[in-house]
Design an enzyme around this catalytic site. Sequence first.
Site, PDB file in Angstrom:
ATOM      1  NE  ARG A 138       7.182  46.928  46.536  1.00 13.38           N
ATOM      2  CZ  ARG A 138       7.030  46.055  45.558  1.00 13.38           C
ATOM      3  NH1 ARG A 138       7.313  46.395  44.326  1.00 13.38           N
ATOM      4  NH2 ARG A 138       6.609  44.838  45.793  1.00 13.38           N
ATOM      5  CD  GLU A 177       1.353  45.001  42.574  1.00 12.28           C
ATOM      6  OE1 GLU A 177       1.928  44.956  43.676  1.00 12.28           O
ATOM      7  OE2 GLU A 177       1.137  44.002  41.886  1.00 12.28           O
ATOM      8  CD  GLU A 338       4.173  43.560  38.392  1.00 11.88           C
ATOM      9  OE1 GLU A 338       4.213  42.795  39.375  1.00 11.88           O
ATOM     10  OE2 GLU A 338       4.390  44.776  38.466  1.00 11.88           O
ATOM     11  CD  GLU A 386       9.982  42.116  44.922  1.00 11.95           C
ATOM     12  OE1 GLU A 386       8.813  41.743  45.059  1.00 11.95           O
ATOM     13  OE2 GLU A 386      10.327  42.988  44.104  1.00 11.95           O
ATOM     14  CD  GLN A 387      19.208  39.276  47.382  1.00 10.86           C
ATOM     15  OE1 GLN A 387      18.812  38.897  48.480  1.00 10.86           O
ATOM     16  NE2 GLN A 387      20.467  39.594  47.155  1.00 10.86           N
TER      17      GLN A 387
HETATM   18  C1  GAL Z   1       4.208  42.775  42.433  1.00  6.61           C
HETATM   19  C2  GAL Z   1       4.951  44.086  42.266  1.00  6.61           C
HETATM   20  C3  GAL Z   1       6.317  43.883  41.658  1.00  6.61           C
HETATM   21  C4  GAL Z   1       7.026  42.759  42.373  1.00  6.61           C
HETATM   22  C5  GAL Z   1       6.177  41.512  42.299  1.00  6.61           C
HETATM   23  C6  GAL Z   1       6.804  40.294  42.938  1.00  6.61           C
HETATM   24  O1  GAL Z   1       3.144  42.866  43.314  1.00  6.61           O
HETATM   25  O2  GAL Z   1       4.248  44.966  41.423  1.00  6.61           O
HETATM   26  O3  GAL Z   1       7.048  45.073  41.772  1.00  6.61           O
HETATM   27  O4  GAL Z   1       7.237  43.107  43.699  1.00  6.61           O
HETATM   28  O5  GAL Z   1       4.976  41.760  42.976  1.00  6.61           O
HETATM   29  O6  GAL Z   1       5.943  39.194  42.893  1.00  6.61           O
END
Ligand code: GAL
Length: 702
Positions: A138, A177, A338, A386-387
């Site tokens: 990404r 982000e 998040e 990110e499994q």
């Molecule tokens: C953030 C991101 C998410 C995911 C997450 C994992 O920085 O916005 O898409 O990757 O980290 O911790």
Amino acid sequence: MKNLPPFLALLLALVFTQLGAQPALPGSAPRPIPALMYGSAWYPEQWPEAEWEADLTRMQAAGLNMVRIGEFAWSSLEPAKGRYELDWMERAIAAAARHGMVTIIGTPTDTPPAWMTTKYPEILRVAEDGAQLQHGSRRHFSIGSEKYRELCREVVGQLAVRFGHNPNVVAWQIGNEFTEDSFDPESRARFHRWLEAKYGSLDALNTNWGTAYWSQTYTDWSQIPMTTGRANPGLLLEYKRFVTDTWRDFQRNQIEVLRRHVDPRQLTTTNLGGLGWATRFNRQLIASDLDIISWDEYLGSGWFDKTKNGTGHLDPLRSGASHDLVRGWKQKNFWVLEMPPGFVDWGSVSNSLDRGETRAMAWHAVGHGADGIGFWQWRSALNGQEQYHGSLVGPDGEPVPVYAEAAQTGVDFAKAGPVLAGTQPVSEVALIHDYDSRWAIEFNPFSNRYDQMQILIDYYRALREPTQAVDIVTPAMDLSRYKLVVAPSLNVVSPELAARLGDYVRAGGHLVLGPRTGMKNDANALNRERQPGPLAPVIGGRVEQFYALLEDVPVAGSWGSGKATIWAEFFNRLAPDTEVVLRYGAGNDWLSGKPAAIRRTVGKGTLTYLGAVLDGALMTHVTETWLKEAGVASSVISAPTGVKISRRVGAGREVFVITNFSKGPQEIALPGAMTDVLEGGEVRSVKLPRYGVAVLSRPLAR
Ligand code: GAL
């Protein structure tokens, strides 16, 4: 509900009652944003539609009232150029609404699809070493590409028209982000045009940057390098400002489309990463174009010691400072879109938070002004990068252990939402965080012991512990609401800024300047008058010399005694009414006997300049003196060590959020009767286990 365990069924019933949750019909008035929004990132495009219902049922049972969808879904929304498939998103929003949840749509512009990067390879990002990114991850787009902006406008326009009046959509998150800038030819040309627009002539640029040094004189805009290496300090600072403007422009490109098509009650936001303190660009300016700002809190991320990111446990002091920084970007409450449900998958050791810590972390954020908490992510993705990452349900869709804790938080939030509605943290003290200064020092720290963020945190700790409320703001903001303003490393001071700060003091404010103040001007050139530059005549003194210390030096004076460490400046040419409040003792012949801190009454206020970094004990003592002189109120409830207390005020009441991050149980005595919002009843003290949380309220005294 009949297949759910009894506690889940109970929670579900509670949430239904709290939200009065009936899905709104398309075209009707937008649903209100829950006072305490609570949700998760959800990726319906990654799962068979037949499984959505079970996911949403579990979310609702955990008290979630929001889902964020779409931010990486471009290939599912526009599988081929101009072919839009938005029906699935409409069905997902409607399904979430049937379960009492509002939706935040993330625009998918962090992940241009493969057909696009193949058709328009010029949109791909180029790293500083010249390598063009490939597809497969990404953030592989160039923020400077016009073509990419056009493609973003198209997809965002489609989404805005389709969902801009969907009453279940409450906000739009732009991209995800913002991070990397690009060094492709188009971005370079953009940089040159940007410089030309700013400086007007190469003569002006050459003068401001002092380019006679090392024969850097430019005779054509295209000669100017684009680099983050050890380049001209003026160039480096302007490059940061350029990157900020380019991201702002990138974001505005989408905001404009959204504002044209969507109901104005649907808010614009973006999640500015777990890197609250990151210095790639000026986050406050990015925030200024949005309705509400959001950030992503992941343990420790953004601090200098990157090996600790994602590892360990919440450091409530740093976390609290990060929330206060984010709140300061707009001087209003914010969302944390998040947060990890227990753990990440990118730490050096991605250990889990302790049982209870995730809930305490969420509440701690709310105390500091978060009006919304989201988890990343809901369900473990079967594949993708990110499994292993923490989630609330496993790949099978069944709860993982941290789910019950999230559900308890859901119950808490449903109870506390109405009490917290209309409240926010209020502070009489501000700390200054200034990007220009931060960058200027970062380009040439002079001493690797001068960790400006650690120094800021040391000030924060000393100011927050006795007051339980500190705002972190930029120097351009209205400071008149603060009794005390402290600016630890305000390296860049223009004449305009000096005039504003002088006015603040003359009108009755108390301003404390820390080391390295006013060394540079707006072009990152040295101020000729030495430190604190244009503030020298105001304080009636100037820095004669600065020193990076290897060994501590004693200091003493009317503020007490202790040690100067890491950094020492001494003052000279003092006006008759400029008072010396600390002097260096013996040990360093350049410094001994010289003023280390000076202070002057100016108009109705005072201006103080502390030229050294002080040891912790003296720092605490000195800060108490400043707070007292400025008449700052001390905290209402005393906190035992390790217990964090925040106060939110509004709607005729004060609400205290107390979180116990100490190693064991704690009892907290209250100054009078308060309503225990989570447990019910009137209390005069609360007992909290480790990671325990209390929310207390009482009417505001008139
Ligand atoms: C953030 C991101 C998410 C995911 C997450 C994992 O920085 O916005 O898409 O990757 O980290 O911790």
